[in-house]
Design a protein around this motif. Structure first.
Motif, PDB file in Angstrom:
ATOM      1  N   LYS A 123       0.849  -1.182   0.000  1.00 53.20           N
ATOM      2  CA  LYS A 123       0.000   0.000   0.000  1.00 53.20           C
ATOM      3  C   LYS A 123       0.890   1.239   0.000  1.00 53.20           C
ATOM      4  CE  LYS A 123      -3.561  -2.349   2.717  1.00 53.20           C
ATOM      5  NZ  LYS A 123      -4.351  -2.341   3.984  1.00 53.20           N
ATOM      6  N   GLN A 125       0.281   4.401   0.381  1.00 52.84           N
ATOM      7  CA  GLN A 125       0.044   5.379   1.450  1.00 52.84           C
ATOM      8  C   GLN A 125       0.762   4.986   2.732  1.00 52.84           C
ATOM      9  OE1 GLN A 125      -4.030   5.584   2.530  1.00 52.84           O
ATOM     10  NE2 GLN A 125      -3.824   7.374   3.819  1.00 52.84           N
ATOM     11  N   ASP A 134       6.719  10.698   2.279  1.00 44.95           N
ATOM     12  CA  ASP A 134       5.720  11.716   1.990  1.00 44.95           C
ATOM     13  C   ASP A 134       5.953  12.995   2.786  1.00 44.95           C
ATOM     14  OD1 ASP A 134       5.296  10.574   4.389  1.00 44.95           O
ATOM     15  OD2 ASP A 134       3.109  10.556   4.235  1.00 44.95           O
ATOM     16  N   ARG A 243      -4.585  11.091  -0.641  1.00 44.61           N
ATOM     17  CA  ARG A 243      -3.134  10.916  -0.630  1.00 44.61           C
ATOM     18  C   ARG A 243      -2.544  11.158   0.750  1.00 44.61           C
ATOM     19  NH1 ARG A 243      -3.836  14.365  -5.016  1.00 44.61           N
ATOM     20  NH2 ARG A 243      -2.991  16.077  -3.799  1.00 44.61           N
ATOM     21  N   GLU A 245      -1.997  10.731   5.124  1.00 44.95           N
ATOM     22  CA  GLU A 245      -1.345   9.708   5.926  1.00 44.95           C
ATOM     23  C   GLU A 245      -2.371   8.732   6.482  1.00 44.95           C
ATOM     24  OE1 GLU A 245       0.619  11.900   8.880  1.00 44.95           O
ATOM     25  OE2 GLU A 245       2.096  12.804   7.537  1.00 44.95           O
TER      26      GLU A 245
END
Length: 950
Positions: A123, A125, A134, A243, A245
């Motif tokens: 995944k 994310q 990120d 997008r 957390e």
């Protein structure tokens, strides 16, 4: 109507503020003229303009709603971004990174990739958040939530597209209107229009209406473009949220799965097989094992800080020494050397002597500083616990929870607490500390006296502990509540001689104070010497130091994290904070851990450690209890001093309920379900319903009365909306539900919520334990007879086995424990002290009276109620003396490996205090679970703050 009229009104029509053009024009015409002109102009054109005007009003209302919703989304995203940047989430990420590094090395060794072992990393994310990929994206997008992007428009505004381009409608030969009439020029005052004038007016009105139609179309186009722009802003918010957390709950679940993978037998077997096939056993440097567990992060920070302080002190000491050298040598250095009168050898000798003196002074100063530092360090180490307890007691850090920020005006949280034991009462008083008197309404459902499994019993006019009877000095939260409620302790320094009976003989007997001429210190020293002779002095030292070993749980760190507001959704997270190896302790039996890893002799474990565990956990021995429970039993019993509350341990729960002031409902909670309007309810509205029967309400102080909500709930029965379970139950709505009693013995059913809990089978019942209270004296002769019968039933193993009389103590022990292989019908026999025994002298008198053979009160623990005929075999009771029995399910049935219930039964607001009991069952452990739930409630409130929440 002249051109001045139409041109004067065109600007306002272009702005579409005063309604359709036809409504203004017809007010200047007579009724016959209106119908004539309307027929010639066309009713369809007039109706079309009116509909377009209404459409513009609807579009503007929709645009205003879109803007308001987008502003709320922007505020929510910003608040969500602020919440995600917390220390707790960083700690979860660091724990995941540490475990993933370990798994990466194991995966490389067995020829797999990290994604093969951990499929969740596929995944994007979750992977980007765990590995900090990120971070830049989050920083660049942080400012996007403050204001939506503007949509440029190349079309001129609608006000420029008015009616200024209309041609002249009336010939200039018209006579002017008198000044001050307020009517446009060219309209005859008081006279109807003729056919020619009507034709000109009709042409002008038709042209004006057509121009109005074009202007309205342009305005509709502009409004549609603005709606599309707001829709793009909403789409950008949705993409930004997609997008974003992962949530804290997802991180916690991911960490649980990582811990399961690390301790899985399949991965261990695969690693061992691969290592045996591919690893070279040539000698080489040993690689240090990676530091795992969130608890190590704080220790590393403290280590780095101490090393930096040490370097600063060394630099300051070096500068101080150089300054002293210059001070000593300064006089000789400033004097110039005279080659005619000064002796060069004498000058060299003087400089050398000065350097030696400076070195001696510097060494002496450093030695003094070192000695003082060592003395202070030894004093701080010796009195560290006392100093920390004094500071915590003065500041009240453990007994109270910091107050949250006030809720919005008119907001109030309603909490249901299902159970009034030590955990339920503690969470009630801490929620009162957290939210105050006006912001929270507490309702406690309790079908038994407050205190739960912590009660007192009355016998012959005196009260004795019927449930949880002892408290360890290591119990921080319990002692903090005692200080808060001004309660005192009793029985912390009295010598209570104990004996251990294996069914055939007494394998050990302590020394009585009376045998040492009334000197308790001599009796304790003689008992320790006797223990050392039987089990070995080194083994006893190792056992006493078990609470300070590396394998012992770090409860000090857990208390610190709870004070800092940390939350644990599952007991595995809590075990990870106590130590990286604590979770593995729940997967192995206590006897294997104590013998193989700690290195204790098997005889010591069987005859000393296991009898205490059997008395503490309802007859469960080292082969049934997992290692963590065994450690808690040893550290809280053998390795520490124990005491009780003067007046009864139940006073802690009673005082907590009095301070919390909840509304007490005397009934059984049977149903917890999600409310029917939960999906559409506002964030500040209740989303759960609790169904209960036979309600009888009273306030916490004991007086009559109840809250208006409780009286309303008691006045009307709820209809069965979701099934037969709701029939005949009183239903009441709550924001939060806290389950503070064991689910294994619970009658509560869950509907529409707590999906994981309803799927878990309650296959591990609680251990039945029956406490018998009687007044009498021990028949020591019967122990000899029982030992002789037991000796005949098994082979002899020594002189004591052949003659049980040889092991008989000279006095009646105050406490008798039994080993696991005994055939006696009881776990333990203990002399009881009245709960109001405050002085040591009174306690010593009770023990001396029992040793002299005088009747005293004893408590007998057994797995089931014993008949009085069986009790009369072991006791001599006065005629007519009653036997009081307390029969309850007091302890969990443990298993290896141990399964757990989560603390968070439902993310929407259902929490479980007694999930801690699968880790270890004790009053202090229940208080730890209650403090964790209080922190979870604080986190729940913080997540729902805002204009539409709290």
């Amino acid at each position: 109507m002249g051109p001045e009229l139409l041109s004067a009104r065109s600007g306002s029509f272009g702005e579409i503020e005063n309604g359709p053009l036809w409504n203004t024009i017809k007010s200047q015409l007579y009724e016959p003229e209106v119908s004539y002109i309307k027929r010639l102009v066309g009713a369809s054109l007039i109706q079309q303009n009116r509909l377009m005007f209404d459409e513009i009003a609807s579009l503007r209302q929709m645009l205003a709603d879109f803007k308001e919703q987008n502003d709320e989304l922007a505020t929510g995203l910003k608040r969500q971004a602020d919440f995600r940047d917390t220390q707790h989430r960083d700690l979860l990420r660091q724990q995941a990174q540490i475990i993933l590094e370990d798994l990466r090395s194991q995966a490389a060794a067995i020829g797999y990739t990290l994604e093969d072992l951990v499929p969740d990393l596929r995944k994007e994310q979750l992977r980007d958040f765990v590995f900090n990929r990120d971070k830049d994206l989050g920083q660049s997008g942080a400012g996007c939530c403050s204001s939506p992007p503007a949509t440029p428009s190349t079309r001129p505004p609608s006000s420029l597209c008015g009616f200024n381009t209309c041609r002249s409608l009336v010939p200039p030969a018209r006579s002017p209107t008198p000044s001050g009439s307020g009517l446009p020029a060219g309209l005859p005052l008081g006279q109807p229009l003729g056919p020619e004038a009507l034709g000109e007016v009709v042409a002008g009105i038709r042209e004006a209406l057509e121009a109005e139609n074009v202007s309205l179309l342009l305005v509709i186009s502009e409004e549609m473009q603005q709606l599309e722009a707001q829709d793009l802003v909403r789409s950008s918010f949705g993409g930004r949220a997609a997008r974003g957390e992962p949530t804290t709950a997802e991180l916690q679940q991911f960490l649980h799965r990582l811990q399961d993978i690390v301790v899985s037998p399949g991965l261990r077997a695969l690693s061992l097989t691969t290592s045996c096939n591919s690893v070279d056993f040539a000698p080489g440097p040993i690689r240090a094992a990676p530091i795992t567990g969130g608890a190590s992060v704080k220790r590393l920070q403290a280590l780095i800080f101490s090393r930096r302080q040490q370097m600063v002190e060394e630099v300051e000491a070096a500068e101080l020494g150089d300054a002293q050298d210059e001070a000593v040598l300064g006089t000789g250095a400033k004097q110039a050397f005279d080659p005619f009168f000064d002796d060069p050898f004498a000058v060299k000798a003087n400089e050398k002597a000065a350097i030696e003196v400076a070195s001696f002074l510097r060494f002496q100063q450093l030695s003094t500083v070192a000695l003082v530092t060592i003395a202070f360090a030894l004093a701080a180490a010796a009195f560290r616990e006392t100093i920390c307890d004094a500071i915590r007691s003065f500041l009240g850090l453990d007994s109270r929870v910091p107050r949250l920020k006030p809720l919005r005006s008119g907001r109030r949280i309603k909490v249901a607490i299902l159970g009034g034991g030590i955990g339920g009462s503690a969470v009630a008083v801490w929620l009162r500390d957290l939210l105050g008197d006006e912001q929270v309404e507490l309702v406690m459902f309790q079908n038994s006296p407050v205190g739960g499994r912590c009660q007192v019993i009355e016998l012959d006019g005196q009260h004795y502990e019927a449930g949880a009877a002892i408290v360890s000095e290591m119990n921080v939260l319990f002692q903090a509540l005692m200080r808060r409620f001004s309660l005192t302790r009793r029985g912390s320094a009295v010598n209570v001689p104990a004996a251990i009976f294996n069914g055939s003989r007494f394998v050990f007997c302590g020394i009585s104070t009376a045998a040492c001429c009334g000197v308790e210190a001599a009796a304790k020293l003689a008992t320790s010497w006797k223990l050392g002779l039987r089990f070995g002095f080194l083994a006893l030292i190792r056992l006493q130091g078990l609470s300070r070993s590396s394998s012992a749980p770090n409860f000090a760190l857990l208390y610190q994290t709870l004070r800092d507001g940390a939350t644990y959704a599952h007991p595995r997270e809590l075990l990870s904070t106590l130590g990286h190896g604590c979770l593995r302790l729940t997967e192995r039996p206590a006897d294997q851990f104590l013998v193989r890893e700690v290195g204790l002799p098997g005889q010591l474990v069987k005859e000393l450690a296991e009898p205490g565990m059997r008395a503490n956990y309802g007859g469960q021995g080292c082969d049934i209890l997992h290692a963590f429970v065994g450690l808690v039993s040893i550290c809280g019993g053998i390795c520490s001093k124990c005491f009780a509350v003067c007046g009864g341990n139940v006073q802690v729960a009673e005082r907590a309920v009095q301070a919390a002031k909840p509304s007490l409902v005397r009934g059984n909670a049977r149903l917890v379900r999600r409310a029917a309007n939960a999906a559409t309810a506002a964030p500040w509205e209740p989303t759960f319903e609790v169904g209960y029967d036979t309600p009888s309400t009273c306030d916490a102080a004991g007086g009559a009365g109840s809250s208006p909500a409780l009286r309303a709930a008691a006045a009307s029965r709820a209809a069965a909306a979701n099934g037969q379970e709701a029939e005949g139950l009183f239903m009441e709505a709550f924001h939060l539900v806290i389950v503070a009693h064991p689910l294994e013995q619970s009658m509560v059913q869950f509907e529409g919520c707590c999906a994981e809990t309803t799927q878990v089978e309650r296959q591990l019942p609680f251990r039945r334990c029956t406490a018998h209270f009687l007044r009498g004296t021990l028949k020591m002769r019967h122990f000899v007879e029982a030992g002789a019968a037991e000796t005949r039933s098994r082979s002899a193993g020594g002189p004591y086995e052949d003659d049980p009389q040889a092991s008989m103590p000279m006095f009646a022990p105050a406490q008798i424990l039994t080993t696991a292989d005994t055939t006696t019908p009881f776990y333990s026999i203990g002399l009881q002290f009245p709960v109001d025994t405050a002085s040591r002298k009174d306690a010593q008198e009770v023990i001396a009276s029992a040793e002299r053979g005088e009747p005293q009160v004893y408590k007998v623990f057994a797995s089931e109620p014993l008949p009085e005929s069986e009790l009369d075999k072991w006791f001599s009771r006065p005629k007519g003396s009653p036997v009081h029995t307390v029969d309850w399910y007091a302890y969990p049935q443990y298993a290896v490996p141990q399964s757990f219930h989560p603390f968070v039964l439902d993310q929407a607001g259902v929490y479980y205090v007694n999930a801690i009991e699968q880790v270890a069952s004790a009053m202090e452990m229940s208080l730890i679970g209650a403090r964790n739930v209080a922190n979870l409630v604080a986190d729940w409130v913080s997540q729902r703050r805002g204009p539409r929440g709290f």
